[in-house]
Enzyme design. Sequence first.
Site, PDB file in Angstrom:
ATOM      1  N   SER A   1       0.819  -1.218   0.000  1.00 43.07           N
ATOM      2  CA  SER A   1       0.000   0.000   0.000  1.00 43.07           C
ATOM      3  C   SER A   1       0.845   1.256   0.000  1.00 43.07           C
ATOM      4  O   SER A   1       1.917   1.298   0.610  1.00 43.07           O
ATOM      5  CB  SER A   1      -0.899   0.033   1.232  1.00 43.07           C
ATOM      6  OG  SER A   1      -1.868  -0.954   1.153  1.00 43.07           O
TER       7      SER A   1
ATOM      8  N   GLU B   1      -3.585 -13.739   2.050  1.00 48.05           N
ATOM      9  CA  GLU B   1      -4.127 -12.842   3.065  1.00 48.05           C
ATOM     10  C   GLU B   1      -5.625 -13.066   3.218  1.00 48.05           C
ATOM     11  O   GLU B   1      -6.145 -13.213   4.314  1.00 48.05           O
ATOM     12  CB  GLU B   1      -3.856 -11.384   2.673  1.00 48.05           C
ATOM     13  CG  GLU B   1      -4.380 -10.374   3.704  1.00 48.05           C
ATOM     14  CD  GLU B   1      -4.096  -8.923   3.301  1.00 48.05           C
ATOM     15  OE1 GLU B   1      -3.886  -8.672   2.091  1.00 48.05           O
ATOM     16  OE2 GLU B   1      -4.093  -8.060   4.196  1.00 48.05           O
TER      17      GLU B   1
END
Lengths: 409, 409, 371, 371
Positions: free
Chosen positions: A120, A235
Amino acid sequence: MSMKTMSEAELRERTRALLAEVHPDKVDRTTFRRAQFDHGLAWVRFPEGHGGLGLTANLQQIVNDEIRKNAKTFYEDMAINPIGIGMGGPVVLTHGTEEMKKRLLRPLFTGEEIWCQLFSEPGAGSDVAGLSTRAVRDGDDWIVNGQKVWTTLAHLSKWGMLVARTNPDVPKHEGMSYFLLDMQSPGVEVRPLYQITGEAEFNEIFMTDVRIPGDRILGHEGDGWKVAITTLMNERTSLGGGGGSRGSGPIATLLRLWKNREKAAFTQASEAVMRDRITQLHIECELLRLTGMRAKAGLRSGIPGPEGSVGKLAMAEINKRLWECSLDVMGSSSLLYEAGYELKRPELHGRASRVEEHAKYQFLRSRANSIEGGTSEVMRNILGERVLGLPGEPRVDKNVPWKDIPRGV
Amino acid sequence: MSMKTMSEAELRERTRALLAEVHPDKVDRTTFRRAQFDHGLAWVRFPEGHGGLGLTANLQQIVNDEIRKNAKTFYEDMAINPIGIGMGGPVVLTHGTEEMKKRLLRPLFTGEEIWCQLFSEPGAGSDVAGLSTRAVRDGDDWIVNGQKVWTTLAHLSKWGMLVARTNPDVPKHEGMSYFLLDMQSPGVEVRPLYQITGEAEFNEIFMTDVRIPGDRILGHEGDGWKVAITTLMNERTSLGGGGGSRGSGPIATLLRLWKNREKAAFTQASEAVMRDRITQLHIECELLRLTGMRAKAGLRSGIPGPEGSVGKLAMAEINKRLWECSLDVMGSSSLLYEAGYELKRPELHGRASRVEEHAKYQFLRSRANSIEGGTSEVMRNILGERVLGLPGEPRVDKNVPWKDIPRGV
Amino acid sequence: MHFTFTEEHEELRRTVRRFLEQRSDEQAVRRAMETERGYDDDVWSQMAGQMGLQGLIVPAEHGGAGLGWVEMMVVLEEMGRSLLCAPYLSTAVLAAGALVEAGSEEARSEILPGIASGETIATLAFVDDGRGWDVADVQMQATKDGDGWKLSGVKNFVLDGHTADVILVVARGPDGLSLFRVDAGAAGLERALLPTLDLTRKLARVSFSSTPAKRVGASGDLTSQLRRVLDLAVVGLVAEQVGGAQRCLEMSTEYARTRLQFGRPIGSFQAIKHRCADMLVSVEFAKSAAYNAGFTAAEGDGDLASAAHIAKSYCSEAYFHAAADNIQIHGGMGFTWEHPAHLYFKRAKSSSVLFGDPMQHREQLAQSLGI
Amino acid sequence: MHFTFTEEHEELRRTVRRFLEQRSDEQAVRRAMETERGYDDDVWSQMAGQMGLQGLIVPAEHGGAGLGWVEMMVVLEEMGRSLLCAPYLSTAVLAAGALVEAGSEEARSEILPGIASGETIATLAFVDDGRGWDVADVQMQATKDGDGWKLSGVKNFVLDGHTADVILVVARGPDGLSLFRVDAGAAGLERALLPTLDLTRKLARVSFSSTPAKRVGASGDLTSQLRRVLDLAVVGLVAEQVGGAQRCLEMSTEYARTRLQFGRPIGSFQAIKHRCADMLVSVEFAKSAAYNAGFTAAEGDGDLASAAHIAKSYCSEAYFHAAADNIQIHGGMGFTWEHPAHLYFKRAKSSSVLFGDPMQHREQLAQSLGI
């Protein structure tokens, strides 16, 4: 003996052999986990020599049960090195070179080397593939400049899984590469990122002229997105509802608060309204749990249903409402926040606080549930497009060189 | 005397002069309304000779008040010729030729000629400008083929305001023209369209080789969208909340049902839950009303706020919840639908039914509130884009010849 | 709880779906719902003859298939999906269930074979006029009359009460709540078809005036057995709701994929896409609720009442919202008589009320959990 | 009800907004909220000196501006918008309001001039420890002590109670509910700043132990006057809520216009656009509710209590949802300490609880309407 056909009994026996050799109650963590790895009992689904035995993943349960049964000490992977074991291991196994596997998997499993994920960026949230961090070749090495964010454990990590842009002249998904960044490299700065609660679970990472050796690339140059997807898929499966027994988890806290409520603060009518609201939440929490069980049953019987992806979205939205309700149950005392907002790192093993304080903390913390790990908006897109087969939106960022896509902060 | 400066007193006097000449309690509707038109008191904002006096629109109130004060008979425009007076008149005034005004406005006002609107098509709902009905030149005339839908009053109408595609080779907004269609023309077929309630408020219109004389075009060829927008703007202002006194309208029905409730059907607790829900609806209905008042106050003082467009969206959504709640108040008896579902045209002047039956009818009818006159999705787009200034979506149908835009049923 | 449907269950589902696609398509539903009887005799016979559906839970010794509540759930999910118009919930679930759970041995032998063969339409009349859905609310008295009994009073909202050959009436006798049989044509029996919001399910008001009846309940007070019967009926109803909700989701999704506006499928707009996604979440939750109730009923060792409360509360709302959203997504078309969306909408609303509305079930759940 | 703000009102709004943009920007708010006193003396003095805000509703004869509740609403809307940290609601609304509505002539002359000049920080202590927000819940007794009175007990959630120079205490005397004055430094007075969820509004717990007090209420039982004082405080609070909610809408909209993802402003996605549109609807409704309450307070002839109940219930929820949606729209950024979104979120939640939560106000409204 073919490993693929090792019986449960044989696996149990092998685990007991490990315990006979090194017992977790008697040696330190590193010693025990090294031995577990060397016996192929770290991840039985991994190949031999890399901590595994080439078995199916569900057999790991046999190993863990056997250790639990015979020792007081049991190390939870997710407590030792969550990102390393949850995502780093699988991605190294799938995309790493033989040397990487030899070098990285063992200390990853033992927790000697903590891992973090550097995907990110401030300018690339839901649009992860729009990231701007640049890696430019310099001889055999790469020089990296950019900023990452929402990085848990970065301040404790040895390795960062870094996705950076290596070619801005091709469409965005094609111009990224996946690096292993030594977090101690010069030019890497880790700063805590404080949240609404005052705690800093996450970090911001600033990279200034950071040098990465050329052999620390996972997959090939330009494969960054493909490798990142492997990571993210690992994830997703670790998020979502299910687990726990009926009435456990957050709903138990709400019911306890309700039981402890200041009776004088409610009229008979407001108590009835509140009870209906709590009962609705109870039902939804129970259905979240049952849906998680169905998803797992689905996986076991080989029919992966939509229930898994449903869980992440539903849990986020239910959680927020549940903790809002908790504050309403507490009435006027929800004006107070006894814990205070001291800016700090979170306590590693949670906080032992009164149920009221826990609920207030969660009330604040849960606002992130519908943002972290995929916003609820992104989850609805995924459910709509990948599960229900609805068409995507017209894209203005496809087939366009990344450098020509409009970009803001 | 300049008409623009006519005082309220003078206008009152002029109205009394009309009443002295022809009194609505003594003559038939046509006679009275013709005289009202000829005195310029039909729409005082219209020019002299066309039913008006060139005054500001708000002065019409003076005329209406004066008639109401002096006569038992008062004709509501919206009961006589809602689409003609609400939309047809203004559009003829703005875009019609002098001949059209002379020919059309008077019988429109008197109700001798009812009007309907022919915009929507089965394939063009929210996307009105995507419409497919074709008009092709044939000498001086036009030949029309296509299908329209959601047409109220078509079976009683003389004139239809028709938008049809005259040029499929240009982008969609540019290739339409606006016609006045004589609904008695050969090739026009009107069929009732039955709804969820069994009633047919609307019609489907099938046009097969319908001939329209060349001088029945409003605006110029290709101006159809511009003229349609004029029409629709007049529609929007007639929707949305406000009006009525506190606690009147649908909420009054709900409160009455609640008062009449079968007490034995509720426990103390369920009564409390229901009461909270009804009180919430009461609050929202009151705020819908107050927001409508604010919008009108805003208009009066010259500051048009977003309150007007807010009303349409809010009313639709509140209405649905309100009638759902009504059924819940009725409990088990909401299993029944006493009125039955006989397929028929609605009664012209509403139905005099028990409050319970009214509520059940509205429960079904209100599902259309968030669809008709602009879906709630379209209203949210309008609020987001035109009021809040948020950017539009990427368009795949702009600057593309209409014939190349993907189109389904 | 494992929640795993076996291959046999899936085969049953496929068979029933295939049958209903042929015999209960939209046109068949519309034809049946316009009739007073409310169903097609021919379809009813085939259901019994070809597939043994009416006798699904009827023990083999009485001519049934002797299957359980998971199978019943599978069948009803398919029936809810197709909006089958038939006296199935009344006959095969309520009446058969009442006899299996609370009937005397003699009554079971007498009535169940006819149910299983499809010859007998039966129903359970339990709601006293003006009272609630709980069997404990029943006040109607059965009075001894020679060897038999007599009933007087009114039962409301009796499923298929106007066509049933056998009406099983819940009434109070000297030992407490029991079950009484009244046959079509009995003296003093009056039955009126009610004008229902949902045309696909027929309800009747049934009046008794010194009507002769036969006691068919097992001995003693049957309150707890009849409670279980109603919990099982809830299991059946929530399965129907899940089938209907799933069908609404599929209709919406299909339409959103193919309907073009502004040159794009409307499902590519987030307003529609996210509405479908939220519908998916609630349909999946509804399935979890219904399946949990069904498996609990089948295994017989869990807290069926709680599972039924949870399921009836959640599935009712999920179906209603799915049916309402389905209308909205279809736009004007979804609001017409000719489109089937309204049939699901009306079924959803009525099913939400039948056997107690969501708020009532939540209140009972809260009581049992001590919330 | 006309709902029309005059040009004077708009000018007042512009002046206050300009002042707050300069003196209560985000940095100023963060500085003030971290202090124990909770406000900046300098700003406070300017508010009084330059603009006369503290004396807004104080009659001219006592040094105030003698304005009314519409003006107060305008000012508080701006303060809510900027999250001004100052003892304004306590001093200028609660304390001044209590004196104007329920104070003795002597007390008004004594206290109001100091409030109007900005020299006196004052507050109203009414919530008994462990009791509710209704003045009728007050049980604290004032006992006669020579010429004066003595108070014992605890008041909770006293706005700015730790810094107030003058605390007006609601307690029961021989004639019923009245108002008593306790000054900072009085014997037996203990004040503890509470750890608040919302750092921008300071609350204290104030204990009295045979603390000398002066009766400052008008004669007789003041229950209805004090109810009106609280209704007026609600008018002030809902105006604040509307200002905060409007600011959240603007922050969201601004961010949605400028934040790019997937090569597009996120506000071009319907998920975000429609969320903003729904926020707009509820903020507009909140304005209608607050303005209606404010104009009703100002005109003095309507049903202020109902208007206040409606406004407190609706505005609380509208602000909370706007603040929560603002976080969501800002994504990860909206969840950080450094972004102001959380300040609004915490203020919204706390304001929802202060003076009674939405459900309580709805219950009171239902009672007064006979629902």
